[in-house]
Write a protein that holds these residues in place. Structure first.
Motif, PDB file in Angstrom:
ATOM      1  N   VAL A 291       0.840  -1.203   0.000  1.00 13.42           N
ATOM      2  CA  VAL A 291       0.000   0.000   0.000  1.00 13.42           C
ATOM      3  C   VAL A 291       0.877   1.256   0.000  1.00 13.42           C
ATOM      4  CG1 VAL A 291      -1.669   1.352   1.335  1.00 13.42           C
ATOM      5  CG2 VAL A 291      -1.999  -1.108   1.052  1.00 13.42           C
ATOM      6  N   SER A 292       1.976   1.221   0.734  1.00 14.83           N
ATOM      7  CA  SER A 292       2.910   2.352   0.735  1.00 14.83           C
ATOM      8  C   SER A 292       3.477   2.596  -0.656  1.00 14.83           C
ATOM      9  CB  SER A 292       4.055   2.097   1.729  1.00 14.83           C
ATOM     10  OG  SER A 292       3.581   2.141   3.055  1.00 14.83           O
ATOM     11  N   ARG A 293       3.762   1.525  -1.380  1.00 13.76           N
ATOM     12  CA  ARG A 293       4.249   1.660  -2.761  1.00 13.76           C
ATOM     13  C   ARG A 293       3.166   2.265  -3.652  1.00 13.76           C
ATOM     14  NH1 ARG A 293       7.064  -4.108  -4.246  1.00 13.76           N
ATOM     15  NH2 ARG A 293       7.644  -4.649  -2.111  1.00 13.76           N
ATOM     16  N   ILE A 294       1.936   1.786  -3.487  1.00 16.83           N
ATOM     17  CA  ILE A 294       0.818   2.278  -4.301  1.00 16.83           C
ATOM     18  C   ILE A 294       0.637   3.781  -4.125  1.00 16.83           C
ATOM     19  CG2 ILE A 294      -1.711   2.209  -4.589  1.00 16.83           C
ATOM     20  CD1 ILE A 294      -1.580  -0.784  -3.886  1.00 16.83           C
ATOM     21  N   LEU A 295       0.786   4.255  -2.891  1.00 20.72           N
ATOM     22  CA  LEU A 295       0.559   5.671  -2.579  1.00 20.72           C
ATOM     23  C   LEU A 295       1.823   6.524  -2.733  1.00 20.72           C
ATOM     24  CD1 LEU A 295      -1.786   5.285   0.528  1.00 20.72           C
ATOM     25  CD2 LEU A 295      -2.432   5.858  -1.812  1.00 20.72           C
ATOM     26  N   GLY A 296       2.906   5.916  -3.239  1.00 19.12           N
ATOM     27  CA  GLY A 296       4.137   6.666  -3.485  1.00 19.12           C
ATOM     28  C   GLY A 296       4.927   6.984  -2.244  1.00 19.12           C
ATOM     29  N   ILE A 297       4.600   6.322  -1.128  1.00 23.64           N
ATOM     30  CA  ILE A 297       5.299   6.568   0.146  1.00 23.64           C
ATOM     31  C   ILE A 297       6.630   5.811   0.176  1.00 23.64           C
ATOM     32  CG2 ILE A 297       5.107   6.398   2.672  1.00 23.64           C
ATOM     33  CD1 ILE A 297       2.020   6.434   2.228  1.00 23.64           C
ATOM     34  N   GLY A 298       6.714   4.771  -0.664  1.00 32.95           N
ATOM     35  CA  GLY A 298       7.948   3.987  -0.727  1.00 32.95           C
ATOM     36  C   GLY A 298       7.923   2.777   0.189  1.00 32.95           C
TER      37      GLY A 298
END
Length: 449
Positions: A291-298
């Motif tokens: 989910v962090s990847r999806i939202l660009g949080i890394g």
């Protein structure tokens, strides 16, 4: 896999950066946009409606805080709701400490079961320190068993091969008997590819399941199948109990809706994902990290784990010492750095996990292959003393590597910059290292930072 979903959600979040929560019109437009993004990402309509409804309810709780930034609230709400969908009960693989166990792999024809069997075997062997025995009962696909046998032996995985045996039930019973008498911990069984109208294979898989009583029955799903993948679990649940999902081809340009749809409707956890064709391209599924990847949080945690598990620490320490003491790098060191990037999934995999990139464009991994080919076309002296490479040597290297002279010059320039940079970064902080790092990357990804 989540590129389409990620790109559109990040675009929406950035668009509302300065908006406030007290504007009902804004919230309504945002909910409509989220709904459209999910539908375009191939998420099942039923799941879309539930997801949007939950976000709407959460927004109402924040309305009393009129001065809160809508952008930050939206990230927080979407993150929590996506994790709620993907994090269904136990995402860990069930591996008892002392008990001998069977893992059954099932799925339709062509979803990547054979490759998955090998990836999973190697991961469990290396990460969980289990003794693995692998067997294939897929007697129907031409050369399936011999293909898996060759790949298993190449990767030091023990494999049971039954020459001229065309009965999956016989192979299962015989393998189980040998497994129980052996010192192996886990028996992984690759089953025949299922088709909807083949009752014979359906009956055989049901028997294999009943005979082996597996501790894990993993459904292999192709992420490229989209909404049609939802029909498969319903069909299989009639004959056996699925304990988890292995999602293949996650590195492909699919829309990503299959993961959200399957978890929400099937109520089964995704346990692993296949991120490429190489045997090491397998990741344990962590919903919060995805989910962090999806939202660009890394996802720096996964990146650090891959570096730790897939990079030769002894060789890496030599590079670190060269940085520490400001020693010269040579092209052998440069080649090792390229190989490290390949070992942890390639530059695309690294980019997907980094939080500070402005936009994550497609990257052609072939450019790193060209660098490798160019350095491999040099002789030992040229690699250790790059300063001796003159025009005639450049011409020879370009012919040997199948690249242009300009490509060879670019590699040497990139190496020289890296060599100078490594001397300068001693004692500096990580931010400055990353700031300078972009200059040694190929031109088409410099603008990602």
């Amino acid at each position: 896999m989540f590129n389409n979903l990620s790109k559109n959600l990040i675009k929406l979040i950035n668009k509302i950066k300065n908006n406030k929560i007290n504007n009902d019109k804004n919230i309504k437009l945002i909910l409509e946009k989220i709904r459209l993004i999910l539908i375009e990402s191939d998420v099942v309509l039923k799941v879309v409606d539930i997801f949007v409804k939950k976000i709407k309810i959460k927004f109402k709780k924040y309305k009393k805080y009129k001065d809160l930034n809508l952008n930050k609230i939206l990230i927080n709400i979407i993150k929590k709701e996506l994790i709620n969908i993907l994090d269904y009960k136990n995402n860990n693989i069930n591996l008892p400490n002392q008990k001998k166990s069977v893992i059954l792999l099932i799925g339709l024809q062509g979803v990547g079961k054979t490759t998955t069997a090998l990836k999973l075997s190697k991961l469990i062997k290396n990460k969980y320190k289990k003794k693995i025995l692998l067997v294939s009962t897929d007697v129907y696909r031409p050369a399936a068993i011999s293909q898996l046998c060759k790949l298993a032996l190449k990767n030091n995985i023990s494999f049971l091969k039954y020459n001229n045996k065309k009965d999956p039930i016989y192979i299962t019973k015989s393998s189980l008997k040998k497994f129980k008498k052996s010192n192996y911990d886990i028996l992984i069984i690759d089953t025949p590819g299922i088709s909807y109208h083949n009752k014979k294979i359906e009956f055989e898989i049901k028997n294999i399941y009943n005979i082996t009583k597996p501790i894990e029955t993993l459904l292999i799903l192709d992420s490229m199948m989209g909404q049609s993948s939802i029909k498969i679990p319903k069909f299989l649940e009639k004959i056996l109990k699925i304990t988890g999902i292995f999602l293949t081809k996650v590195d492909s340009d699919t829309k990503g809706g299959v993961a959200l749809s399957v978890c929400s409707i099937m109520k089964k956890p995704i346990k692993f994902i296949g991120t490429g064709e190489h045997i090491n391209n397998i990741e344990k599924f962590y919903p919060d990290r995805i989910v962090s990847r999806i939202l660009g949080i890394g996802d720096l945690k996964s990146l650090m784990e891959e570096v730790k598990n897939k990079i030769d620490q002894e060789k890496s320490n030599k590079i670190i010492n060269k940085i520490k003491y400001g020693l010269n790098f040579d092209l052998n060191d440069f080649l090792e750095q390229i190989q490290y990037i390949k070992n942890i999934g390639g530059i695309k995999s690294i980019i997907d996990k980094l939080p500070f990139l402005k936009n994550k464009k497609k990257f052609n991994e072939k450019q790193f292959s060209n660098i490798k080919n160019i350095i491999n076309s040099m002789n030992k002296r040229e690699r250790s003393k790059p300063n001796i490479i003159n025009c005639s040597r450049i011409r020879r290297i370009s012919l040997g590597s199948g690249t242009t002279e300009k490509d060879v010059i670019n590699v040497i320039d990139q190496f020289n910059y890296m060599n100078n940079m490594m001397k300068k970064i001693k004692g500096n902080n990580i931010k400055e290292i990353f700031k300078n790092l972009k200059n040694i990357l190929p031109n088409n990804i410099k603008n990602l930072f």
